[in-house]
Write a protein that holds these residues in place. Structure first.
Motif, PDB file in Angstrom:
ATOM      1  N   MET A  20    -175.657  19.318 -73.665  1.00  0.00           N
ATOM      2  CA  MET A  20    -176.991  18.884 -73.339  1.00  0.00           C
ATOM      3  C   MET A  20    -176.978  18.262 -71.949  1.00  0.00           C
ATOM      4  O   MET A  20    -176.167  17.403 -71.657  1.00  0.00           O
ATOM      5  CB  MET A  20    -177.481  17.854 -74.354  1.00  0.00           C
ATOM      6  CG  MET A  20    -178.786  17.250 -73.912  1.00  0.00           C
ATOM      7  SD  MET A  20    -179.371  15.743 -74.730  1.00  0.00           S
ATOM      8  CE  MET A  20    -178.956  15.929 -76.394  1.00  0.00           C
ATOM      9  N   LYS A  21    -177.907  18.732 -71.094  1.00  0.00           N
ATOM     10  CA  LYS A  21    -178.045  18.133 -69.773  1.00  0.00           C
ATOM     11  C   LYS A  21    -178.836  16.853 -69.893  1.00  0.00           C
ATOM     12  O   LYS A  21    -179.770  16.766 -70.679  1.00  0.00           O
ATOM     13  CB  LYS A  21    -178.764  19.083 -68.815  1.00  0.00           C
ATOM     14  CG  LYS A  21    -177.874  20.150 -68.276  1.00  0.00           C
ATOM     15  CD  LYS A  21    -178.523  20.834 -67.108  1.00  0.00           C
ATOM     16  CE  LYS A  21    -177.545  21.812 -66.507  1.00  0.00           C
ATOM     17  NZ  LYS A  21    -178.052  22.436 -65.322  1.00  0.00           N
ATOM     18  N   GLU A  22    -178.465  15.897 -69.090  1.00  0.00           N
ATOM     19  CA  GLU A  22    -179.143  14.607 -69.104  1.00  0.00           C
ATOM     20  C   GLU A  22    -179.486  14.229 -67.671  1.00  0.00           C
ATOM     21  O   GLU A  22    -178.637  14.309 -66.778  1.00  0.00           O
ATOM     22  CB  GLU A  22    -178.194  13.567 -69.704  1.00  0.00           C
ATOM     23  CG  GLU A  22    -178.855  12.272 -70.072  1.00  0.00           C
ATOM     24  CD  GLU A  22    -177.874  11.365 -70.787  1.00  0.00           C
ATOM     25  OE1 GLU A  22    -177.376  10.434 -70.126  1.00  0.00           O
ATOM     26  OE2 GLU A  22    -177.600  11.594 -71.977  1.00  0.00           O
ATOM     27  N   TYR A  23    -180.726  13.844 -67.456  1.00  0.00           N
ATOM     28  CA  TYR A  23    -181.176  13.424 -66.134  1.00  0.00           C
ATOM     29  C   TYR A  23    -181.697  11.998 -66.224  1.00  0.00           C
ATOM     30  O   TYR A  23    -182.319  11.622 -67.208  1.00  0.00           O
ATOM     31  CB  TYR A  23    -182.300  14.332 -65.624  1.00  0.00           C
ATOM     32  CG  TYR A  23    -181.913  15.782 -65.479  1.00  0.00           C
ATOM     33  CD1 TYR A  23    -181.107  16.197 -64.428  1.00  0.00           C
ATOM     34  CD2 TYR A  23    -182.354  16.741 -66.382  1.00  0.00           C
ATOM     35  CE1 TYR A  23    -180.752  17.533 -64.278  1.00  0.00           C
ATOM     36  CE2 TYR A  23    -182.006  18.072 -66.242  1.00  0.00           C
ATOM     37  CZ  TYR A  23    -181.207  18.467 -65.182  1.00  0.00           C
ATOM     38  OH  TYR A  23    -180.864  19.792 -65.048  1.00  0.00           O
ATOM     39  N   HIS A  24    -181.466  11.225 -65.197  1.00  0.00           N
ATOM     40  CA  HIS A  24    -181.979   9.859 -65.141  1.00  0.00           C
ATOM     41  C   HIS A  24    -183.309   9.787 -64.397  1.00  0.00           C
ATOM     42  O   HIS A  24    -184.089   8.872 -64.632  1.00  0.00           O
ATOM     43  CB  HIS A  24    -180.962   8.927 -64.476  1.00  0.00           C
ATOM     44  CG  HIS A  24    -179.697   8.817 -65.269  1.00  0.00           C
ATOM     45  ND1 HIS A  24    -179.582   8.009 -66.378  1.00  0.00           N
ATOM     46  CD2 HIS A  24    -178.504   9.445 -65.140  1.00  0.00           C
ATOM     47  CE1 HIS A  24    -178.376   8.129 -66.884  1.00  0.00           C
ATOM     48  NE2 HIS A  24    -177.697   9.003 -66.149  1.00  0.00           N
TER      49      HIS A  24
END
Length: 120
Positions: A1-5
């Motif tokens: 899973m990609k996670e962006y802030h």
């Protein structure tokens, strides 16, 4: 899973880097062949161009039309989804023109060749 802030991270993940925005910009007026793109984007190697085109195609920003003929013909085009990036690209172009004008006013020797047809 990609996670962006931050949302901009997702944007840069798709159109970030030195070449992708230029490729999108060059395809906005209409489909182009690989050789046309390479001629219009100074400094990009064929290997890097192909890699960037594949990534943009994977992300749904551009599409590829293969014509069954000899010699083979392939054209790249902006997808409907890719057109949604046009507003971002336009803002980047506008900011760049303004930036160049400011730098020229400060005495920096810099020119914009974008409207010089001899450069394409």
């Amino acid at each position: 899973m990609k996670e962006y802030h931050l949302g901009i991270e997702a944007t840069l993940d798709i159109i970030g880097g030195k070449w992708k925005s230029l490729i999108i910009c060059r395809l906005m007026p209409g489909p182009q062949r690989t050789s046309e793109l390479q001629r219009s984007i100074r400094g990009i190697s064929q290997k890097v161009l192909i890699q960037q085109l594949r990534e943009l195609e994977r992300d749904g920003i551009i599409g590829r039309q293969v014509y069954q003929q000899m010699p083979p013909k392939v054209e790249y085009y902006i997808t409907e989804y890719g057109i949604t990036a046009n507003a971002i690209i336009d803002l980047m172009c506008s900011w760049g023109r303004t930036n160049i004008a400011i730098r020229q006013q400060r005495g920096e020797e810099i020119i914009l060749l974008e409207n010089d047809s001899s450069q394409e």
